[in-house]
Motif scaffolding. Structure first.
Motif, PDB file in Angstrom:
ATOM      1  N   ILE A  22       1.491  -4.167  -7.039  1.00 11.32           N
ATOM      2  CA  ILE A  22       1.529  -4.678  -5.665  1.00 11.32           C
ATOM      3  C   ILE A  22       0.501  -3.910  -4.850  1.00 11.32           C
ATOM      4  O   ILE A  22       0.481  -2.678  -4.864  1.00 11.32           O
ATOM      5  CB  ILE A  22       2.924  -4.516  -5.046  1.00 11.32           C
ATOM      6  CG1 ILE A  22       3.951  -5.335  -5.836  1.00 11.32           C
ATOM      7  CG2 ILE A  22       2.926  -4.945  -3.579  1.00 11.32           C
ATOM      8  CD1 ILE A  22       5.385  -5.108  -5.411  1.00 11.32           C
ATOM      9  N   ILE A  23      -0.338  -4.649  -4.143  1.00 13.71           N
ATOM     10  CA  ILE A  23      -1.351  -4.041  -3.281  1.00 13.71           C
ATOM     11  C   ILE A  23      -0.862  -4.135  -1.844  1.00 13.71           C
ATOM     12  O   ILE A  23      -0.760  -5.230  -1.282  1.00 13.71           O
ATOM     13  CB  ILE A  23      -2.708  -4.759  -3.426  1.00 13.71           C
ATOM     14  CG1 ILE A  23      -3.164  -4.767  -4.886  1.00 13.71           C
ATOM     15  CG2 ILE A  23      -3.759  -4.103  -2.537  1.00 13.71           C
ATOM     16  CD1 ILE A  23      -4.401  -5.630  -5.136  1.00 13.71           C
ATOM     17  N   GLY A  24      -0.537  -3.010  -1.231  1.00 14.68           N
ATOM     18  CA  GLY A  24      -0.109  -2.992   0.162  1.00 14.68           C
ATOM     19  C   GLY A  24       1.298  -2.474   0.330  1.00 14.68           C
ATOM     20  O   GLY A  24       2.245  -2.993  -0.276  1.00 14.68           O
ATOM     21  N   GLY A  25       1.449  -1.448   1.180  1.00 11.90           N
ATOM     22  CA  GLY A  25       2.741  -0.789   1.370  1.00 11.90           C
ATOM     23  C   GLY A  25       3.389  -1.097   2.692  1.00 11.90           C
ATOM     24  O   GLY A  25       3.996  -0.222   3.306  1.00 11.90           O
ATOM     25  N   GLY A  26       3.271  -2.360   3.156  1.00 15.47           N
ATOM     26  CA  GLY A  26       4.038  -2.790   4.312  1.00 15.47           C
ATOM     27  C   GLY A  26       5.394  -3.312   3.872  1.00 15.47           C
ATOM     28  O   GLY A  26       5.771  -3.231   2.700  1.00 15.47           O
ATOM     29  N   ILE A  27       6.145  -3.881   4.810  1.00 11.23           N
ATOM     30  CA  ILE A  27       7.506  -4.281   4.485  1.00 11.23           C
ATOM     31  C   ILE A  27       7.562  -5.383   3.438  1.00 11.23           C
ATOM     32  O   ILE A  27       8.486  -5.412   2.619  1.00 11.23           O
ATOM     33  CB  ILE A  27       8.276  -4.689   5.765  1.00 11.23           C
ATOM     34  CG1 ILE A  27       9.767  -4.842   5.442  1.00 11.23           C
ATOM     35  CG2 ILE A  27       7.691  -5.965   6.381  1.00 11.23           C
ATOM     36  CD1 ILE A  27      10.649  -4.921   6.660  1.00 11.23           C
TER      37      ILE A  27
END
Length: 430
Positions: A22-27
């Protein structure tokens, strides 16, 4: 960013391989990681900066169905169910309260918009109701606004953006997910025409599937691979007051202000009637796709040409995987705060409810929102790149539906039973 954001510790070294990256550590990305880990799917989430440091911690914290497009409401309803059980699921309070959301109308035209929306969702059993001025005073006492009426959904709610994504990230790691901060993905590896891994600044991770949940960065990442995602950026400025007495636990959105109670006793406030739209090169490239939004929302956009244009202009749009990328050059995007808009919002708020005359600003921040031409996200496979799924373009609605959007994205990645009908979120609708 808000000073209340809870930082988390993650491992630093990348693994050699996994099933899903997964690319991206937002919700949205973190929720997808949690959903996959709970199904014992090996998953690695890579965040170029800090988990939740961009829009996932900078939004209002509203969890709403009110005024959403009718075809987007089922995802919001699914999110309600997930939020209601979130504390039990992750073993911590994320600030979720089903305290309701109310939108107010000052003119007949504004009221007709609420009436039309309510009619469009009449078969969805939301419990939403139109309010008279007297009913507004009953729900939110002490006001002096001359309202035509409003629309109110008691089952809407709120949570704390500075807490929620961090707590979900810890739960995902406890469930077996690997999360790594300060590690940008530069490109995808492909074999036999499909995704076979990701190339990071630390090296390559082999994988079977990739989920891109990069928020406002997703367009640039896809553009490097020749895929056009039509999103444009807007900037919303937000403030938090010091603890104070307020009129209600209900979140309230007026034509030119909004407020909701914060867990620490203050209020989160913004100028709901206007956001900043700094011109970038993308506005010149794809702006015509947004002509309908501009026609109806031009008074709400503070359009300007300045430093953001030139910063964006010199930022690379194409790069090779063996050199640093824009994601390493700017780990966390911190847009300029529009203090004038915030003062305007605070003034408008206390003109409507005198209790806010005592409000003192504790802190303020701004966040970058990626908007699609129809204000609805993309949650879909990318047909041009087999093995790549995208969940992005949430247009300012991502926090509320984030847990459900992440689960839906995970379902798509696994080709599993889908949480809701994904048709409204097709990539090819553009």
């Amino acid at each position: 960013m808000t000073s209340k954001l809870i930082p988390i510790s993650t491992q630093t070294a990348i693994p050699q391989s996994t099933s899903v990256v997964i690319i991206g550590g937002g919700i949205v990305g973190v929720s997808a990681a949690l959903s996959l880990a709970e199904k014992n799917i090996p998953v690695v989430l890579l965040e170029k900066g800090q988990i939740a440091a961009e829009q996932s911690s900078r939004n209002l914290g509203w969890i709403r169905k009110t005024s959403r497009h009718a075809n987007d409401v089922p995802l919001a309803q699914a999110a309600d169910r997930i939020w209601a059980k979130m504390a039990e699921r992750v073993g911590a309070d994320v600030g979720y309260r089903q305290s309701g959301i109310m939108f107010l109308a000052k003119t007949d035209e504004q009221m007709s918009i609420h009436e039309s929306w309510l009619s469009s969702v009449s078969d969805l059993n939301l419990g939403s109701q139109l309010l008279s001025p007297k009913e507004i005073d009953k729900h939110v006492p002490g006001g002096r606004g001359m309202w035509k009426g409003g629309v109110y959904t008691p089952s809407d709610g709120r949570a704390e953006p500075a807490i929620a994504t961090s707590v979900l990230a810890k739960a995902a790691m406890n469930a077996g997910a690997i999360l790594i901060q300060n590690c940008a993905v530069r490109d995808l590896s492909r074999s036999a025409g499909k995704v076979s891994g990701v190339i990071t600044e630390q090296g390559e991770i082999e994988c079977d599937q990739v989920l891109l949940a990069g928020g406002a960065w997703s367009r640039r990442f896809l553009g490097n691979m020749g895929v056009s995602l039509p999103t444009l950026p807007v900037v919303a400025s937000v403030l938090r007051t010091k603890p104070m007495e307020g009129p209600t636990e209900i979140a309230v959105g007026g034509p030119d202000f909004s407020f909701r109670k914060h867990k620490d006793g203050g209020f989160i406030i913004m100028q709901r009637g206007k956001v900043d739209a700094p011109i970038t090169l993308d506005h010149l490239k794809i702006g015509l796709q947004f002509k309908d939004q501009l026609r109806f929302g031009k008074d709400a956009l503070n359009i300007s040409l300045g430093t953001p244009f030139f910063k964006d202009l010199i930022m690379p749009r194409r790069w090779s995987a063996n050199k640093p990328t824009p994601f390493e050059a700017e780990r966390v995007k911190n847009p300029a705060i529009n203090h004038h808009l915030l003062q305007d919002a605070l003034q408008n708020t206390h003109q409507a409810w005198p209790q806010f005359e005592q409000a003192e600003i504790e802190e303020s921040w701004a966040g970058l929102i990626d908007v699609t031409p129809d204000s609805t996200p993309v949650i879909d496979r990318v047909k041009a790149i087999p093995g790549l799924t995208v969940a992005t373009g949430f247009s300012g609605h991502g926090f509320g539906t984030g847990p459900a959007a992440g689960q839906l994205a995970a379902d798509i990645v696994l080709n599993d039973t889908l949480l809701v009908n994904p048709d409204p979120y097709r990539f090819d609708r553009f």
